[in-house]
Motif scaffolding. Sequence first.
Motif, PDB file in Angstrom:
ATOM      1  N   VAL A 120       0.820  -1.206   0.000  1.00 52.25           N
ATOM      2  CA  VAL A 120       0.000   0.000   0.000  1.00 52.25           C
ATOM      3  C   VAL A 120       0.860   1.265   0.000  1.00 52.25           C
ATOM      4  O   VAL A 120       0.396   2.334  -0.437  1.00 52.25           O
ATOM      5  N   ASP A 125      -4.084   2.746  -3.501  1.00 60.07           N
ATOM      6  CA  ASP A 125      -5.464   2.319  -3.739  1.00 60.07           C
ATOM      7  C   ASP A 125      -5.715   0.871  -3.339  1.00 60.07           C
ATOM      8  O   ASP A 125      -6.866   0.425  -3.312  1.00 60.07           O
ATOM      9  N   PHE A 126      -4.646   0.134  -3.030  1.00 52.45           N
ATOM     10  CA  PHE A 126      -4.810  -1.281  -2.680  1.00 52.45           C
ATOM     11  C   PHE A 126      -5.409  -1.432  -1.293  1.00 52.45           C
ATOM     12  O   PHE A 126      -4.972  -0.806  -0.323  1.00 52.45           O
ATOM     13  N   ALA A 127      -6.421  -2.278  -1.192  1.00 59.70           N
ATOM     14  CA  ALA A 127      -7.014  -2.621   0.107  1.00 59.70           C
ATOM     15  C   ALA A 127      -7.687  -3.973  -0.019  1.00 59.70           C
ATOM     16  O   ALA A 127      -8.222  -4.321  -1.084  1.00 59.70           O
ATOM     17  N   ILE A 128      -7.646  -4.756   1.048  1.00 57.28           N
ATOM     18  CA  ILE A 128      -8.301  -6.061   1.059  1.00 57.28           C
ATOM     19  C   ILE A 128      -8.649  -6.392   2.510  1.00 57.28           C
ATOM     20  O   ILE A 128      -7.940  -5.990   3.442  1.00 57.28           O
ATOM     21  N   LYS A 129      -9.741  -7.100   2.720  1.00 54.37           N
ATOM     22  CA  LYS A 129     -10.144  -7.490   4.063  1.00 54.37           C
ATOM     23  C   LYS A 129      -9.257  -8.630   4.571  1.00 54.37           C
ATOM     24  O   LYS A 129      -8.610  -9.327   3.785  1.00 54.37           O
ATOM     25  N   VAL A 170      -7.661  -4.084  -8.643  1.00 60.01           N
ATOM     26  CA  VAL A 170      -7.433  -3.320  -7.415  1.00 60.01           C
ATOM     27  C   VAL A 170      -8.762  -2.999  -6.743  1.00 60.01           C
ATOM     28  O   VAL A 170      -8.937  -3.182  -5.536  1.00 60.01           O
ATOM     29  N   GLU A 171      -9.714  -2.548  -7.528  1.00 61.71           N
ATOM     30  CA  GLU A 171     -11.026  -2.220  -6.981  1.00 61.71           C
ATOM     31  C   GLU A 171     -11.790  -3.473  -6.565  1.00 61.71           C
ATOM     32  O   GLU A 171     -12.430  -3.511  -5.508  1.00 61.71           O
ATOM     33  N   ARG A 174     -11.298  -5.128  -2.972  1.00 62.24           N
ATOM     34  CA  ARG A 174     -11.673  -4.434  -1.740  1.00 62.24           C
ATOM     35  C   ARG A 174     -12.749  -5.176  -0.955  1.00 62.24           C
ATOM     36  O   ARG A 174     -12.840  -5.046   0.269  1.00 62.24           O
ATOM     37  N   GLU A 175     -13.563  -5.969  -1.640  1.00 65.82           N
ATOM     38  CA  GLU A 175     -14.609  -6.729  -0.965  1.00 65.82           C
ATOM     39  C   GLU A 175     -14.200  -8.179  -0.706  1.00 65.82           C
ATOM     40  O   GLU A 175     -14.999  -8.968  -0.216  1.00 65.82           O
ATOM     41  N   HIS A 177     -11.248 -11.163   0.810  1.00 73.28           N
ATOM     42  CA  HIS A 177     -10.413 -11.385   1.998  1.00 73.28           C
ATOM     43  C   HIS A 177      -9.074 -11.996   1.590  1.00 73.28           C
ATOM     44  O   HIS A 177      -8.989 -12.731   0.586  1.00 73.28           O
TER      45      HIS A 177
END
Length: 588
Positions: A120, A125-129, A170-171, A174-175, A177
Amino acid sequence: MFCHRIISAACALLLLGACATPPPVSGGSARGDYRYVEKYLDWLVDREMSDNDITGLSIALVDDQRVIWQKGYGYADLENKIPATPETVYRAGSIAKVFTAAATMQLAEQDKLDIDQPLVAALPDFAIKTRFAKAGPVTPRNIMTHHSGLPSNFLRGMFVRNPGHFETVVEGLREEHLTFPPNYVFSYSNVGMALLGATVQKVSGEPFESYMTEHFFKPMEMNQSRFASRAVAKAYENNKEIEVFSLRDMPAANLLSNVIDLGHFLKMQFADGHYGGKNILSARSAHEMVRIQNASFPLAFNSYVGLGWMMHGIEVPGGGPVASHGGSLPDSHSMMAILPEHKLGVVVLSNSASAHLAVSKISAEALRLMLEAKTGIHQEPAKTAKTKEREPTPEELRQFNGYFDTLVGLSKISTDSGSIDVDVVGHRFRLIAHEDGLFSLKYKLFGIMPVSVGAFEDIRVSMTTIDGRQIVVGRLGGESMMFGEKLKPGIIPEQFLQRIGQYEIVEKIDGPTPERIELKEENGLLVGEVRFAEKPDLLLRIGFQPVSENEAVTAGLGSGRGDTLRLIYQDNEARLGFSGHQLRKKLN
């Protein structure tokens, strides 16, 4: 390697009685004389192409800064009788990952990113649960070693006729895991390489494909190579042209190249990152990419990896570490492999769906023969000890009885008869106990009679416990790897039991689509079954383990495991969500 042996079991049975021209005999050659290598490989390639219905194939051999030999076989375009040559451009598939890793290292040398800092930091913009609160971060290094814990794939829009931009991953993530804690287990990830491609774009300020052309292909005179969103090379199955689909994740698999160009990349690697007087990588980066990164990991076994390169899968006795990367697509296969200590390399590219085992075998034999020609080193492969068969013990029958997640999907093992019988991907096998405590595999002909098959002769398996998990370890020669894990049936939440039934994907897919999807309960285990019209004899079975009242994950360890299945409500109906797809229950 093991899973491909299992899938090809039926084919192997058919070939047991096949006739073959004997290989050429070496008359003895001077050190550095590769004429016998060429002669033997000529014979081997012809035999493999005939046995496996391969339409076109090209090969190049490299000794340090010298191309020893390069040749094409068969046809690049069968319909128009255009022969395959060293100049023929193929889909190089996942060989792309070595280049994406090299680009990451190149930018790290320029202090534009740090491969050991959280991803990150370079890709905001990177994100993950995550369900692993105490785990470390996803970093470029653990992405390059496939130990990031990222999902193997993001399936929505992944393999289609007209792919979207790879940055959309990338988008989409986000939802999702993390599937495992970072740095826990090898889990091959196309998603991870797509994220690295997006990182290359972000920190360089250039589109990924343009960056690769300007900073790799042009400086190394790789004039026919490029990253492309759509495949343009022809592909064949049983010598008939088939439709090719494109992988959205361009940095992971969408490299178009030929054996000449990839030979230039090997020269750069052997020259400590230099090519034609130009510095492509530092010597430190070139060496680090082929250094084993996961030797101390508890779940590594011998499945070692470098950065981008695989450090397992091809064995060359006496040759030291082998760095390689295959490119396996549903329609074609390739292999690039090197002996770093001896600066020897081989590239094999093909345009046929049936070439997977052939490109690996040809590459291994090429390196073995080149090593002998260059150095005189000749060692026979380690042979599996032929110990006596015996009856399994009561404890072994207890251990093996149940459901296992394996490299080729959910397997049911029954020991009720006093034997260890395995049912997987529509085939049946028997595990045979030996006096050394290991087990061999026999194929059950017509599902009844256990027979020895050449493809399984040297495979041995055993069971061990690591981190509370009962793991089946497969061994072949000097290599071992995780073969599967025993699953523990448990209580399935009522919400999932209410969703048992057949499903269809809600949105239209512009590519191969499952013909049948079913969620079922089986002896306390939640099971998904998938069939594809293109492979009617293949039944893919997946075990799921609930982690909450409305979420379950694909059971087991490694690639394609740990993905989340969700119970969701959309447009006033109950649905399943999986890897970006929504599934609607079919009405009877």
